[in-house]
Scaffold this motif. Structure first.
Motif, mmCIF file in Angstrom:
data_model
loop_
_atom_site.group_PDB
_atom_site.id
_atom_site.type_symbol
_atom_site.label_atom_id
_atom_site.label_comp_id
_atom_site.label_asym_id
_atom_site.label_seq_id
_atom_site.Cartn_x
_atom_site.Cartn_y
_atom_site.Cartn_z
ATOM 1 N N THR C 274 -3.171 1.937 -0.088
ATOM 2 C CA THR C 274 -4.568 1.539 -0.302
ATOM 3 C C THR C 274 -5.320 1.616 1.024
ATOM 4 O O THR C 274 -6.444 2.121 1.085
ATOM 5 N N GLY C 275 -4.676 1.142 2.079
ATOM 6 C CA GLY C 275 -5.285 1.207 3.409
ATOM 7 C C GLY C 275 -5.593 2.650 3.793
ATOM 8 O O GLY C 275 -6.665 2.960 4.327
ATOM 9 N N HIS C 276 -4.681 3.536 3.488
ATOM 10 C CA HIS C 276 -4.887 4.954 3.812
ATOM 11 C C HIS C 276 -6.046 5.522 3.004
ATOM 12 O O HIS C 276 -6.843 6.300 3.508
ATOM 13 N N SER C 277 -6.140 5.079 1.742
ATOM 14 C CA SER C 277 -7.182 5.631 0.881
ATOM 15 C C SER C 277 -8.586 5.239 1.344
ATOM 16 O O SER C 277 -9.546 5.934 1.025
ATOM 17 N N VAL C 278 -8.713 4.124 2.066
ATOM 18 C CA VAL C 278 -10.061 3.774 2.551
ATOM 19 C C VAL C 278 -10.314 4.363 3.948
ATOM 20 O O VAL C 278 -11.327 4.087 4.580
ATOM 21 N N GLY C 279 -9.384 5.192 4.413
ATOM 22 C CA GLY C 279 -9.583 5.920 5.665
ATOM 23 C C GLY C 279 -9.340 5.121 6.925
ATOM 24 O O GLY C 279 -9.813 5.500 8.002
ATOM 25 N N ALA C 280 -8.600 4.003 6.813
ATOM 26 C CA ALA C 280 -8.359 3.180 8.005
ATOM 27 C C ALA C 280 -7.220 3.743 8.846
ATOM 28 O O ALA C 280 -6.310 4.385 8.315
ATOM 29 N N ILE C 281 -7.298 3.492 10.152
ATOM 30 C CA ILE C 281 -6.171 3.819 11.012
ATOM 31 C C ILE C 281 -5.206 2.626 10.856
ATOM 32 O O ILE C 281 -5.623 1.473 10.916
ATOM 33 N N GLN C 282 -3.947 2.924 10.573
ATOM 34 C CA GLN C 282 -3.034 1.831 10.222
ATOM 35 C C GLN C 282 -1.871 1.700 11.201
ATOM 36 O O GLN C 282 -1.195 2.673 11.508
ATOM 37 N N ILE C 283 -1.647 0.473 11.644
ATOM 38 C CA ILE C 283 -0.510 0.182 12.508
ATOM 39 C C ILE C 283 0.346 -0.862 11.797
ATOM 40 O O ILE C 283 -0.106 -1.985 11.565
ATOM 41 N N ALA C 284 1.539 -0.456 11.410
ATOM 42 C CA ALA C 284 2.413 -1.382 10.697
ATOM 43 C C ALA C 284 3.540 -1.824 11.610
ATOM 44 O O ALA C 284 3.851 -1.167 12.610
#
Lengths: 212, 211, 371
Positions: C274-284
């Motif tokens: 979901t985070g990817h679908s809103v175009g966010a840069i993600q750090i897990a």
């Protein structure tokens, strides 16, 4: 086709579709299901906490117990009450006491338990036994696993530059990690698809009665 | 002092006592670990009230200010009151909220469980989209991930056997050898990291949680 | 019931259960013929004229642990075990009474104690060394932590908020405590860039700790006035309820940067996708090894297991912290040494044993038994 006449099946089906509508985009149906879900689950959580924790662990020993040690329970109650300090600007720091106790207890638990439960088990599993070398193929496999363990550990070596032998080992560790992640990923795909099949069965069988 | 030193001292004393009692079965030390767990759950109960308060106030603010989508907050309150009240009523009527005939469990089984399983089942779609992106291997590392993922995926379905009858064997070899080794490495790393962190916490070196 | 008191080779011993806090006696039977169908344990103490039933002995291990609440430490208890065979019952009395004691040291935990001492000493020594000589301490690059500033910066440029999503375990998880350290760094950057932040919590204790952490970070950044407690919210203590809530917030607020930090379960991929679908840069970052593959596939940066636990040392760069990391690294070297020795001894021992010399194998078996 035998559409269900049970209103609860209808409610469950509509909520199922409302959650799935999220895949298209955010919409009022999803929002409805989401807020209902949150409300229900927090109410449920409160009831579970009350009946599974407060009543048996606090109320019963204090109200009906006979052991003199039951009064020790007043200490965590006092510590717990300190957390309400956050409602006041002046005393919000009181929350640090319950935090300090929780973290201290955790740290104390985790040290010996980690040795017993994680480290020893992993080491004894990696050391090759006679059975693990019964055939040449088994021996090679277990040797590969051993290399996998060691090189992965070196990837988590932080205090030295990853160059030379350590660098090569850590690099091999990354390759092993990726191979392992791929395997986990592939392994889970089918399990996840079966979850969807489960929901589809509910919709098409329990609700719409299209499939038997 | 009250804001920093005493909390640090509490962490230190609690931590050290619990480590030591792990090795001493003699009363009263032997049961201290169990007592600490009970204490923790009591404290947790109090903070849970803070959590509920935070969420209830979050929605109250939305309602009061008529923020966008405010009426969904009414749904939230409805759900909350529904499960909470049925829980209390069920307890009074059946003597146990978790009685299978209680309205509380009925709501749990007919509304909460389908919501949970549907949310869980969303994973089928997300794993597909994640696979799609992972399978456009961006670099050499992603290619390694891709290779084992495809083999294991195929090896667990009948098509895999039809493609090559030894594929299921290769799959179990990958799972038992290639996967197990690095996973053990990760676990040993996490275990040592956890112990190091616990020592830092007890010694008061790591204190972000107290800020 | 007809009792046959027969001469038999069965013996019964009653002894204090080892390594416990007292109040328990172990009864063990030896030389029991395999045809036994069941075995009942009876107990009496001084002053009793008859035995009373204590419990059923396992006919697999021929062991029964009598931890009845009436058992007092230091008092002798006599036991009789009735063994039921297809055609007879044999009663055997323990050769001496069992007396329960509480032990001051649990011998079964010696290996843990040795490791605890070795490992703690390593960490403490390196912390001391680091205090004396802070120069020369090194920590390798962790790209996911370096990317924090970039992620918050990009989010600010886009005029979007930053999300920090805690995992599902409480303050009693090392990953959660590491997440708080990372949150502090993120919150400090957010305060400096004056961009909104939203922190979602699954656990109420973590929520209060997060509030303290973010407040402190804003103070450090010189902007205590900008701190808003309402941005650190509690969602629910239910796995998929939390997932539904976080997902809803993500699609509505469209954050520019998302941090998924802590211990996650199956919901990891739902959140990350979901985070990817809103175009966010993600750090897990997670210590949940089962979820790492999904974060690796769906996020831009991932803190893998122990990398997350080293975050506080990496971000803070305080000598004592780095010293503890170095100590843990030496712990790793120590463990790798043990594994290596084990592998060599096991391999050579097996070869020698097949050639007729089992001495080395015995050493190996002893080492294995230590764990």
């Amino acid at each position: 086709m035998h559409i269900s006449t049970n209103p609860w099946v209808w409610i469950a089906a509509i909520l199922t579709l409302a959650i799935y509508s999220f895949l298209y985009k955010d919409n009022p149906f999803y929002k409805f299901a989401e807020h209902l879900f949150m409300g229900l689950s927090i109410g449920y959580g409160a009831v579970v906490l009350w009946y599974n924790s407060i009543i048996p662990r606090l109320w019963n020993p204090l109200a009906h117990g006979t052991s003199p040690s039951r009064f020790y329970l007043l200490i965590p109650i006092a510590i717990g009450l300190l957390s309400f300090g956050i409602f006041s600007k002046k005393y919000s720091w009181l929350i640090k006491y319950p935090l300090a106790f929780s973290v201290g207890a955790y740290a104390g638990f985790s040290i010996p338990v980690t040795f017993e439960a994680s480290i020893f088990e992993q080491i004894s599993g990696t050391i090759l036994t006679k059975q693990m070398m019964a055939t040449p193929w088994l021996a090679i496999s277990n040797l590969i696993m051993f290399v996998g363990v060691i090189t992965t550990i070196t990837y988590f070596y932080f205090s030295k530059h990853h160059k030379g032998l350590l660098g090569k080992s850590a690099r091999t560790g990354i390759v092993f990690l990726m191979l392992a992640f791929g395997a986990s990923f592939g392994y889970t795909v089918m399990a996840r698809i079966s979850l969807l099949i489960g929901r589809m069965q509910f919709l098409l069988h329990d609700w719409l009665g299209i499939i038997k | 002092m009250l804001k920093k030193q005493i909390p640090l001292a509490i962490t230190f004393i609690t931590g050290v006592i619990i480590v030591i009692t792990f090795f001493i079965p003699h009363p009263p030390f032997g049961r201290l670990q169990q007592d600490a767990l009970t204490w923790y759950s009591v404290i947790f109960g109090f903070t849970m009230l803070l959590g509920v308060d935070s969420l209830v106030r979050f929605h109250y603010r939305k309602l009061r200010r008529r923020e966008k989508g405010w009426w969904f907050s009414i749904i939230f309150y409805g759900g909350f009151l529904l499960s909470f009240i049925t829980g209390v009523v069920s307890e009074v009527r059946f003597g146990d909220a978790f009685n299978i005939n209680s309205s509380f469990m009925y709501f749990y089984n007919t509304i909460l469980i389908p919501l949970q399983s549907t949310m869980f089942a969303l994973l089928a779609f997300f794993i597909a989209s994640a696979s799609y992106r992972a399978f456009r291997a961006r670099n050499i590392d992603a290619t390694f991930l891709l290779v084992t993922a495809v083999i294991v995926m195929l090896g667990r379905v009948p098509v895999g056997y039809m493609l090559w009858h030894k594929l299921p064997n290769l799959t179990s070899w990958i799972l038992n050898v290639l996967q197990l080794g690095p996973m053990r490495g990760i676990m040993i790393g996490i275990a040592l990291g956890t112990v190091a962190m616990s020592l830092r916490l007890i010694l008061g070196i790591e204190r972000t949680y107290l800020s | 019931m007809i009792l046959f008191i027969l001469f038999s080779t069965i013996t019964v011993k009653a002894f204090d259960t080892p390594n416990d806090g007292g109040g328990s006696i172990t009864i063990k039977a030896y030389n029991v013929p395999e045809t036994v169908k069941k075995a009942l344990v009876y107990r009496k103490t001084e002053g009793d004229t008859t035995y009373t039933l204590a419990g059923v002995m396992s006919i697999l291990s021929y062991r029964y642990v009598d931890a009845d609440s009436t058992i007092k430490n230091g008092k002798p208890y006599y036991y009789r075990v009735d063994f039921y065979f297809p055609d007879t019952v044999i009663s055997v009395v323990s050769d001496s009474p069992g007396i329960a004691y509480a032990q001051w040291y649990d011998k079964s935990k010696t290996s843990s104690l040795i490791f605890l001492i070795v490992f703690s000493t390593l960490v403490l020594v390196f912390i001391q060394l680091a205090k004396k000589d802070p120069e020369g301490l090194y920590i390798r690059k962790i790209p996911a932590l370096d990317a924090i500033d970039e992620a918050v910066g990009r989010s600010t440029e886009l005029g979007k908020p930053t999300f920090f999503v805690h995992g599902l375990l409480g303050i009693t998880d090392a990953g959660t405590l590491a997440a708080l350290t990372i949150l502090r760094r993120v919150a400090k950057k957010v305060a400096e860039y004056d961009t909104p932040i939203l922190v979602t919590n699954f656990d109420p204790i973590v929520m209060t700790a997060s509030q303290e952490t973010v407040k402190q970070a804003y103070t450090e950044a010189g902007r205590p006035d900008a701190y808003n407690e309402k941005n650190i919210i509690y969602l629910t203590y239910e796995q998929f309820g939390y997932t539904a809530g976080v997902d809803g917030l993500m699609v509505r607020e469209k954050p520019g940067a998302i941090f998924l930090q802590g211990y996650f379960f199956a919901e990891s991929l739902i959140l990350a996708e979901t985070g990817h679908s809103v175009g966010a840069i993600q750090i897990a970052g997670t210590t949940a090894k089962e979820q790492l593959p999904f974060f690796v596939a769906a996020c831009d940066y991932v803190l893998i297991g122990e990398e997350m636990l080293a975050a506080s040392s990496y971000i803070g760069r305080e000598p004592v912290m780095l010293g503890s990391v170095k100590g843990a690294d030496w712990g790793k070297a120590f463990l790798m040494g043990i594994i290596g020795i084990g592998v060599v001894l096991g391999t050579v021992g097996a070869i020698l044993q097949s050639a007729g010399n089992g001495a080395l194998m015995n050493v190996f078996e002893k080492i294995l038994a230590f764990f």
